[in-house]
Design a protein around this motif. Structure first.
Motif, PDB file in Angstrom:
ATOM      1  N   LEU A  20       0.762  -1.168  -0.067  1.00  0.00           N
ATOM      2  CA  LEU A  20       0.021  -0.099  -0.055  1.00  0.00           C
ATOM      3  C   LEU A  20       0.895   1.171  -0.075  1.00  0.00           C
ATOM      4  O   LEU A  20       1.533   1.473   0.995  1.00  0.00           O
ATOM      5  N   ALA A  21       0.860   1.940  -1.256  1.00  0.00           N
ATOM      6  CA  ALA A  21       1.941   3.009  -1.225  1.00  0.00           C
ATOM      7  C   ALA A  21       1.397   4.145  -0.443  1.00  0.00           C
ATOM      8  O   ALA A  21       0.150   4.479  -0.429  1.00  0.00           O
ATOM      9  N   PRO A  22       2.334   5.011  -0.259  1.00  0.00           N
ATOM     10  CA  PRO A  22       2.053   6.307   0.629  1.00  0.00           C
ATOM     11  C   PRO A  22       1.138   7.308  -0.322  1.00  0.00           C
ATOM     12  O   PRO A  22       0.696   8.137   0.065  1.00  0.00           O
ATOM     13  N   SER A  23       1.487   7.229  -1.654  1.00  0.00           N
ATOM     14  CA  SER A  23       0.739   7.924  -2.677  1.00  0.00           C
ATOM     15  C   SER A  23      -0.520   7.348  -3.024  1.00  0.00           C
ATOM     16  O   SER A  23      -1.275   7.957  -3.871  1.00  0.00           O
ATOM     17  N   ASP A  24      -0.958   6.344  -2.439  1.00  0.00           N
ATOM     18  CA  ASP A  24      -2.512   5.856  -2.667  1.00  0.00           C
ATOM     19  C   ASP A  24      -3.444   6.625  -2.538  1.00  0.00           C
ATOM     20  O   ASP A  24      -3.504   7.157  -1.401  1.00  0.00           O
ATOM     21  N   PRO A  25      -4.508   6.642  -3.178  1.00  0.00           N
ATOM     22  CA  PRO A  25      -5.572   7.807  -2.978  1.00  0.00           C
ATOM     23  C   PRO A  25      -6.331   7.571  -1.722  1.00  0.00           C
ATOM     24  O   PRO A  25      -7.288   8.122  -1.259  1.00  0.00           O
ATOM     25  N   ILE A  26      -6.322   6.272  -1.274  1.00  0.00           N
ATOM     26  CA  ILE A  26      -7.141   5.758   0.088  1.00  0.00           C
ATOM     27  C   ILE A  26      -6.511   6.824   1.251  1.00  0.00           C
ATOM     28  O   ILE A  26      -7.451   7.044   2.203  1.00  0.00           O
ATOM     29  N   TRP A  27      -5.532   7.239   1.354  1.00  0.00           N
ATOM     30  CA  TRP A  27      -4.933   8.084   2.229  1.00  0.00           C
ATOM     31  C   TRP A  27      -5.680   9.146   2.413  1.00  0.00           C
ATOM     32  O   TRP A  27      -5.752  10.035   1.427  1.00  0.00           O
ATOM     33  N   ASP A  28      -6.012  10.009   3.518  1.00  0.00           N
ATOM     34  CA  ASP A  28      -6.748  11.414   3.587  1.00  0.00           C
ATOM     35  C   ASP A  28      -5.244  12.206   3.765  1.00  0.00           C
ATOM     36  O   ASP A  28      -4.424  11.976   4.041  1.00  0.00           O
ATOM     37  N   ALA A  29      -5.691  13.469   3.486  1.00  0.00           N
ATOM     38  CA  ALA A  29      -4.757  14.692   3.429  1.00  0.00           C
ATOM     39  C   ALA A  29      -3.947  14.671   4.845  1.00  0.00           C
ATOM     40  O   ALA A  29      -2.672  15.085   4.955  1.00  0.00           O
TER      41      ALA A  29
END
Length: 172
Positions: A20-29
């Motif tokens: 799960l990449a740090p740039s994945d869109p699943i992460w919130d800002a």
């Protein structure tokens, strides 16, 4: 790959080995993201109609600032996890449950939202560079972990003014 076809999962368990990449869109800002991709390994299997069970390991590195001296800190985060997924229309999918609900109409089970939540629960919110960190001096702001000649604090400890009357006292 962290998404799995539901029909294939009902027939046979799947081996999970993904990132799960740090740039994945699943992460919130505002999320504290991992420094590098999270490595996810384990096994995902059916646990009855509309229920799936994941047992595995999540490994990553969290980055942040020491809460006392503000130096950059990296912390290895490793956790063994057990996750239960329940179809949103199945029994046991209520909000009181610890199970993660998924949309059975989507045709896939996406592990990423649950893995993101596990990361947020286990990554240190207030990291320390070391347990005995002395922090910053409240008077001059220098790092009290460093020697005075290396840029550390050279301030003398402030005396409590309530003890000022005893400064001239002797034990003679």
């Amino acid at each position: 790959m962290l998404s799995f076809d539901l029909r294939a999962l009902e027939a046979r368990a799947a081996v999970v080995d993904g990132a799960l990449a740090p740039s994945d869109p699943i992460w919130d800002a505002a999320d504290p993201r991992p420094l590098e991709p999270l490595r996810v390994t384990g096994r995902l299997s059916s646990a009855g109609a509309g229920h799936f069970y994941f047992r595995g390991r999540v490994e990553g590195v969290a980055a942040g600032e020491c809460r006392r001296c503000l130096t950059d800190v990296t912390t290895a985060v490793e956790l063994d996890t057990h996750l239960v997924f329940v179809a949103a229309d199945a029994e046991g999918a209520d909000e009181e449950s610890d199970a993660y609900a998924f949309d059975p109409e989507a045709g896939e089970l996406d592990l990423r939202p649950a893995l993101r939540e596990e990361w947020l629960l286990h990554a240190p919110s207030f990291p320390l560079c070391r347990d005995d960190c002395r922090g910053l001096c409240p008077t001059c702001g220098a790092d009290r972990n460093l020697a005075a000649d290396a840029g550390g604090c050279a301030c003398r400890p402030a005396l409590d003014p309530r003890w000022a009357a005893l400064r001239g006292a002797t034990t003679d």
